[in-house]
Each structure stands twice: as structure tokens, then as C-alpha cells.
Design a protein around this motif. Structure first.
Motif, PDB file in Angstrom:
ATOM      1  N   LEU A 179      20.869  -3.495  54.890  1.00  0.00           N
ATOM      2  CA  LEU A 179      22.263  -3.094  55.077  1.00  0.00           C
ATOM      3  C   LEU A 179      22.458  -1.647  54.673  1.00  0.00           C
ATOM      4  CD1 LEU A 179      25.019  -4.383  55.892  1.00  0.00           C
ATOM      5  CD2 LEU A 179      25.410  -4.765  53.455  1.00  0.00           C
ATOM      6  N   ARG A 180      21.894  -1.267  53.550  1.00  0.00           N
ATOM      7  CA  ARG A 180      22.002   0.117  53.088  1.00  0.00           C
ATOM      8  C   ARG A 180      21.150   1.054  53.933  1.00  0.00           C
ATOM      9  NH1 ARG A 180      21.086   0.667  46.933  1.00  0.00           N
ATOM     10  NH2 ARG A 180      21.607   2.805  47.521  1.00  0.00           N
ATOM     11  N   GLY A 181      20.196   0.477  54.676  1.00  0.00           N
ATOM     12  CA  GLY A 181      19.395   1.267  55.603  1.00  0.00           C
ATOM     13  C   GLY A 181      20.042   1.413  56.966  1.00  0.00           C
ATOM     14  N   LYS A 182      21.347   1.120  57.036  1.00  0.00           N
ATOM     15  CA  LYS A 182      22.156   1.304  58.243  1.00  0.00           C
ATOM     16  C   LYS A 182      21.798   0.343  59.365  1.00  0.00           C
ATOM     17  CE  LYS A 182      23.002   6.184  57.181  1.00  0.00           C
ATOM     18  NZ  LYS A 182      22.938   7.598  57.667  1.00  0.00           N
ATOM     19  N   ALA A 183      21.441  -0.891  58.978  1.00  0.00           N
ATOM     20  CA  ALA A 183      21.252  -1.928  59.991  1.00  0.00           C
ATOM     21  C   ALA A 183      22.578  -2.207  60.693  1.00  0.00           C
ATOM     22  CB  ALA A 183      20.720  -3.201  59.345  1.00  0.00           C
ATOM     23  N   GLU A 184      22.483  -2.596  61.938  1.00  0.00           N
ATOM     24  CA  GLU A 184      23.698  -2.885  62.700  1.00  0.00           C
ATOM     25  C   GLU A 184      24.327  -4.203  62.249  1.00  0.00           C
ATOM     26  OE1 GLU A 184      25.094  -3.790  67.317  1.00  0.00           O
ATOM     27  OE2 GLU A 184      23.167  -2.834  66.919  1.00  0.00           O
ATOM     28  N   LYS A 185      23.477  -5.212  62.029  1.00  0.00           N
ATOM     29  CA  LYS A 185      23.928  -6.512  61.550  1.00  0.00           C
ATOM     30  C   LYS A 185      22.902  -7.052  60.564  1.00  0.00           C
ATOM     31  CE  LYS A 185      26.253  -7.789  65.891  1.00  0.00           C
ATOM     32  NZ  LYS A 185      26.262  -8.764  67.010  1.00  0.00           N
ATOM     33  N   VAL A 186      23.386  -7.733  59.523  1.00  0.00           N
ATOM     34  CA  VAL A 186      22.497  -8.383  58.569  1.00  0.00           C
ATOM     35  C   VAL A 186      23.030  -9.786  58.308  1.00  0.00           C
ATOM     36  CG1 VAL A 186      21.457  -8.346  56.282  1.00  0.00           C
ATOM     37  CG2 VAL A 186      21.901  -6.188  57.474  1.00  0.00           C
ATOM     38  N   HIS A 187      22.195 -10.771  58.569  1.00  0.00           N
ATOM     39  CA  HIS A 187      22.553 -12.151  58.297  1.00  0.00           C
ATOM     40  C   HIS A 187      21.704 -12.677  57.149  1.00  0.00           C
ATOM     41  CE1 HIS A 187      24.090 -12.746  62.719  1.00  0.00           C
ATOM     42  NE2 HIS A 187      24.785 -11.865  62.013  1.00  0.00           N
ATOM     43  N   PHE A 188      22.328 -13.501  56.313  1.00  0.00           N
ATOM     44  CA  PHE A 188      21.670 -14.060  55.139  1.00  0.00           C
ATOM     45  C   PHE A 188      21.619 -15.578  55.258  1.00  0.00           C
ATOM     46  CE2 PHE A 188      23.682 -10.089  53.979  1.00  0.00           C
ATOM     47  CZ  PHE A 188      22.794  -9.462  53.110  1.00  0.00           C
ATOM     48  N   GLN A 189      20.461 -16.177  54.934  1.00  0.00           N
ATOM     49  CA  GLN A 189      20.330 -17.636  54.963  1.00  0.00           C
ATOM     50  C   GLN A 189      19.644 -18.111  53.700  1.00  0.00           C
ATOM     51  OE1 GLN A 189      17.120 -19.266  55.166  1.00  0.00           O
ATOM     52  NE2 GLN A 189      18.020 -21.313  55.000  1.00  0.00           N
ATOM     53  N   ASP A 190      20.195 -19.165  53.095  1.00  0.00           N
ATOM     54  CA  ASP A 190      19.525 -19.844  51.998  1.00  0.00           C
ATOM     55  C   ASP A 190      19.722 -21.341  52.166  1.00  0.00           C
ATOM     56  OD1 ASP A 190      18.225 -19.074  49.177  1.00  0.00           O
ATOM     57  OD2 ASP A 190      19.377 -20.927  48.950  1.00  0.00           O
ATOM     58  N   TYR A 191      18.812 -22.111  51.624  1.00  0.00           N
ATOM     59  CA  TYR A 191      18.878 -23.568  51.738  1.00  0.00           C
ATOM     60  C   TYR A 191      20.148 -24.115  51.099  1.00  0.00           C
ATOM     61  CZ  TYR A 191      17.285 -28.437  51.534  1.00  0.00           C
ATOM     62  OH  TYR A 191      17.175 -29.805  51.680  1.00  0.00           O
ATOM     63  N   ASN A 192      20.539 -23.555  49.975  1.00  0.00           N
ATOM     64  CA  ASN A 192      21.659 -24.090  49.195  1.00  0.00           C
ATOM     65  C   ASN A 192      22.943 -23.296  49.376  1.00  0.00           C
ATOM     66  OD1 ASN A 192      19.076 -24.749  47.102  1.00  0.00           O
ATOM     67  ND2 ASN A 192      20.517 -26.414  47.483  1.00  0.00           N
ATOM     68  N   SER A 193      24.036 -24.006  49.622  1.00  0.00           N
ATOM     69  CA  SER A 193      25.334 -23.350  49.773  1.00  0.00           C
ATOM     70  C   SER A 193      25.799 -22.729  48.455  1.00  0.00           C
ATOM     71  CB  SER A 193      26.378 -24.348  50.280  1.00  0.00           C
ATOM     72  OG  SER A 193      26.530 -25.431  49.385  1.00  0.00           O
ATOM     73  N   THR A 194      25.444 -23.344  47.332  1.00  0.00           N
ATOM     74  CA  THR A 194      25.804 -22.782  46.025  1.00  0.00           C
ATOM     75  C   THR A 194      25.215 -21.395  45.854  1.00  0.00           C
ATOM     76  OG1 THR A 194      25.948 -24.971  45.003  1.00  0.00           O
ATOM     77  CG2 THR A 194      25.621 -23.102  43.527  1.00  0.00           C
ATOM     78  N   VAL A 195      23.974 -21.213  46.288  1.00  0.00           N
ATOM     79  CA  VAL A 195      23.319 -19.905  46.178  1.00  0.00           C
ATOM     80  C   VAL A 195      24.073 -18.857  46.990  1.00  0.00           C
ATOM     81  CG1 VAL A 195      21.220 -18.608  46.721  1.00  0.00           C
ATOM     82  CG2 VAL A 195      21.049 -20.884  45.709  1.00  0.00           C
ATOM     83  N   ILE A 196      24.462 -19.212  48.205  1.00  0.00           N
ATOM     84  CA  ILE A 196      25.204 -18.259  49.047  1.00  0.00           C
ATOM     85  C   ILE A 196      26.529 -17.879  48.395  1.00  0.00           C
ATOM     86  CG2 ILE A 196      26.427 -17.972  51.241  1.00  0.00           C
ATOM     87  CD1 ILE A 196      23.444 -17.743  51.586  1.00  0.00           C
ATOM     88  N   ASP A 197      27.289 -18.875  47.943  1.00  0.00           N
ATOM     89  CA  ASP A 197      28.631 -18.616  47.408  1.00  0.00           C
ATOM     90  C   ASP A 197      28.611 -17.904  46.058  1.00  0.00           C
ATOM     91  OD1 ASP A 197      29.947 -19.746  49.559  1.00  0.00           O
ATOM     92  OD2 ASP A 197      30.008 -21.755  48.677  1.00  0.00           O
ATOM     93  N   LYS A 198      27.689 -18.288  45.197  1.00  0.00           N
ATOM     94  CA  LYS A 198      27.720 -17.798  43.819  1.00  0.00           C
ATOM     95  C   LYS A 198      26.785 -16.620  43.555  1.00  0.00           C
ATOM     96  CE  LYS A 198      30.540 -21.129  43.058  1.00  0.00           C
ATOM     97  NZ  LYS A 198      32.015 -20.823  43.033  1.00  0.00           N
ATOM     98  N   ILE A 199      25.821 -16.396  44.441  1.00  0.00           N
ATOM     99  CA  ILE A 199      24.852 -15.330  44.209  1.00  0.00           C
ATOM    100  C   ILE A 199      24.829 -14.312  45.356  1.00  0.00           C
ATOM    101  CG2 ILE A 199      22.426 -14.795  43.771  1.00  0.00           C
ATOM    102  CD1 ILE A 199      23.654 -16.399  41.525  1.00  0.00           C
ATOM    103  N   THR A 200      24.528 -14.794  46.564  1.00  0.00           N
ATOM    104  CA  THR A 200      24.314 -13.872  47.700  1.00  0.00           C
ATOM    105  C   THR A 200      25.575 -13.101  48.068  1.00  0.00           C
ATOM    106  OG1 THR A 200      22.852 -15.619  48.565  1.00  0.00           O
ATOM    107  CG2 THR A 200      23.217 -13.667  49.942  1.00  0.00           C
ATOM    108  N   LEU A 201      26.668 -13.823  48.252  1.00  0.00           N
ATOM    109  CA  LEU A 201      27.920 -13.155  48.646  1.00  0.00           C
ATOM    110  C   LEU A 201      28.386 -12.144  47.616  1.00  0.00           C
ATOM    111  CD1 LEU A 201      30.363 -15.601  50.483  1.00  0.00           C
ATOM    112  CD2 LEU A 201      30.223 -13.130  50.788  1.00  0.00           C
TER     113      LEU A 201
END
Length: 349
Positions: A179-201
Motif C-alpha cells: 500500500l505504501r508502495g503505491k499499489a492500486e489495490k490491496v486486499h487482505f485475507q486471514d482465516y479468522n475474522s477476529t484477526v481482521i477486525d482487531k489486528i489487520t484493520l
């Protein structure tokens, strides 16, 4: 270096460590991760019969086969309108010029009832960083992540105008670098929804702060200004999408969605090949989501004790599928030997 977001950015008096190995975060070596799997075998045995078995000597010698296991449904996570609230009362730290949420603090929040999946309490009660089919280690930052970040710089990997997927993202640091390298789009995937909500986001939001971002940001010094309200770069954050669920389920969600979707120019993944039972799902996901001229950059330990996976076993598996060509572009001999692998379709230029 730690500081707290509460609609402002505060700084602790502690200084940031000089090396990855001495960071004040839960950075764990792959060996520790897989040894903990052995400790949790009794817990893992209680998972449904369709879940992958771990820790057997026999499995380490087997060629990976496509076994049935419980598929965790895919879900897209929306970005709240009030992004300031995501970082409210969060303790953030810096490493490799990136912001990341303090893992211990996030785990405490989850133990207080903010974890609908209950993965933190199960991880604590079983003394395990990995419970197959339940929790896949996304609350930790594993050392191969930093191997791959270092490789991006060494190999001068260009993300400008690329579509990028951080697969098995955990903290999301690989995707944030893109993202900081000026990507046009960056998608994130993790097995656990808790990880996405509490860490990744939270990590993605923290790294989209306008103050102190960009080329002038210093790793050792987080922003000194303390605005009453954090300022964000909206066009950067809108480049991101966040998904949880098992790989094949996420692939199906993306490919069948009514939203516009273009295949990824670059897929980044770190420490996702520890379990041979997952190789079919991972391989098929890469084949389905990678652009025909795209590249996969995969970081892994040579061998994961107690689970049986590793870079050369996955390389052999990939060769037998005859879809991708692989190239081990870097070997790290410090401590447990680790590798960076580049993958591309065999019929690509």
C-alpha cells in the motif's frame, strides 16, 4: 516503540529496538509456532474428524493429499465510517517503518469479550499459537514476514499501480508495505475474522495516517504532533478490502461477487505452508486469483517440525501440479533456515 491512539498519538519513553529479534512484540520463530502445535495436539484432536491431523511422524513423510476439513465461510469486512474509533485507546508500536497494534493489548481486549470466535481464550487455555481449523496463528507476527519485507527492498519489487493480495495476512504488514508502495489495490485475507477486525484493520488504518506518513517518516520517531483528531488519507484507505475465511471460500466470494474484481498482479504470503493438508487449497487459490502474468512471493521455513510442511515439500507439490514454475530467490541461514520463493504460471512470459 509504543504509543497510544486515543484520537491522538502519544509516545512512550521507551526506545525502539534495533533488531527484529529484540522487538517488544510477540514475534515468534516458526519453530516455536510449530512446537506449540505439538503441545496442542490433544486440543486439536477434539476438532471434527474432518479437521487436519498434526504432529504425526507418518504425516511428515507423506506426499500432501487433498483431505477434507471444515471450510470456514468467507466474509468481507467493511471499513467503519468513523475510522478514528478503530484506533481509540489502542496502543501502537513501530517496526520496519510500519505501525502495528500491540498484540498483548489486543488479546486482552478479546479476552474481555470482544472476540466472537473465542480464538484468544482457546489459544490461552490450550497454550497453543495454532489450533488447526479454529485458529491459524494470525494474532502473532512471524519472522518470515520480515524476511519478505527485506526482500522487497533488496530485489526492488515494484508495487506501483499493482493489485495486491496479502494472503494469510495476520497483522497485514506485507499488504501495508505494498500500500505504501503505491499499489492500486490491496486486499487482505486471514482465516479468522477476529484477526481482521482487531489486528489487520487497525494496522491498515494506522498506516494511512497523513501525519508522519510517506518518505519522511522515521522508524525511531512516531509523529510528534498530537492532533485532536487523527487525519487520514481517504483515497489510500479506500484501496483496501478485508476478508476472512478459508482460502477456497474467499476465492469463491471474490469470483462470484457482483463487485468489480480483477485478478492480482502480486500475491504475498508468509508462513502459510506449514501444514501439507492445506497445500491443495492454497495452490488452487493462487491459480484462481493470480493474473496470468502475475507473481507470488512466498516466505517459509525450510521445514516445520511437528506439522511436516516446508518449502521443499511445497515446491515438490507445485511441480507435480504442473501449473506454476517456482524459483527460490533467497535463502536465510540465520537460525532456522528460511526461504523466499517466487512463483509464476508456466505459460507466462
Amino acid at each position: 516503540m509504543a504509543f497510544r491512539f486515543n484520537f491522538s498519538i502519544d509516545e512512550n519513553e521507551s526506545s525502539e529496538p534495533d533488531t527484529h529479534g529484540k522487538m517488544d512484540l510477540q514475534l515468534c520463530s516458526p519453530k516455536h509456532k510449530r512446537e506449540s502445535t505439538e503441545k496442542s495436539k490433544q486440543t486439536a484432536d477434539t476438532v471434527a474428524d474432518s479437521s487436519p491431523e498434526v504432529g504425526t511422524d507418518k504425516q511428515q513423510d507423506e506426499t500432501p493429499s487433498k483431505k477434507k476439513f471444515c471450510l470456514k465461510a468467507a466474509k468481507e469486512h467493511s471499513i467503519p465510517e468513523n475510522v478514528n474509533k478503530i484506533l481509540e485507546n489502542k496502543v501502537m508500536e513501530t517496526v520496519s517503518d510500519l505501525y502495528y497494534i500491540n498484540i498483548s493489548g489486543a488479546e486482552m481486549t478479546c479476552l474481555d469479550g470482544a472476540d466472537e470466535e473465542g480464538i484468544v481464550s482457546q489459544s490461552v487455555s490450550s497454550h497453543s499459537d495454532l489450533i488447526p481449523g479454529i485458529y491459524e496463528g494470525g494474532l502473532k507476527i512471524w519472522e518470515c514476514t520480515f524476511d519478505l519485507i527485506d526482500y522487497f527492498s533488496e530485489a526492488e519489487i515494484q508495487f506501483t499501480n499493482k493489485t495486491v493480495l496479502d494472503l494469510g495476512c495476520g497483522a497485514g504488514l506485507l499488504g501495508i508495505v505494498a500500500l505504501r508502495g503505491k499499489a492500486e489495490k490491496v486486499h487482505f485475507q486471514d482465516y479468522n475474522s477476529t484477526v481482521i477486525d482487531k489486528i489487520t484493520l487497525p494496522n491498515a488504518v494506522a498506516n494511512c495516517i497523513s501525519e508522519g506518513s510517506g518518505d519522511n517518516r522515521k522508524t525511531s520517531k512516531p509523529p510528534l504532533k498530537r492532533p485532536k483528531k487523527a487525519e487520514y488519507v481517504p483515497d489510500v484507505l479506500t484501496k483496501c478490502r478485508f476478508f476472512s475465511g478459508e482460502w477456497s471460500e474467499v476465492s469463491q466470494l471474490l469470483l462470484s461477487s457482483n463487485k468489480p474484481f480483477s485478478k492480482y498482479d502480486i500475491i504475498l504470503t508468509s508462513e502459510t505452508i506449514y501444514n501439507p493438508d492445506y497445500y491443495s487449497a492454497l495452490h488452487d487459490t493462487l491459480a484462481q486469483l493470480l493474473d496470468k502474468k502475475g507473481r507470488v512471493y512466498l516466505a517459509s521455513k525450510v521445514h516445520y517440525f511437528g506439522v511436516g510442511g516446508g518449502i521443499y515439500l511445497f515446491e515438490k507439490f507445485t511441480e507435480e501440479r504442473n501449473v506454476f514454475r517456482t524459483n527460490i530467490v533467497k535463502i536465510i541461514d540465520k537460525g532456522l533456515q528460511r526461504c523466499i520463493m517466487e512463483m509464476a504460471f508456466k505459460d507466462s512470459s
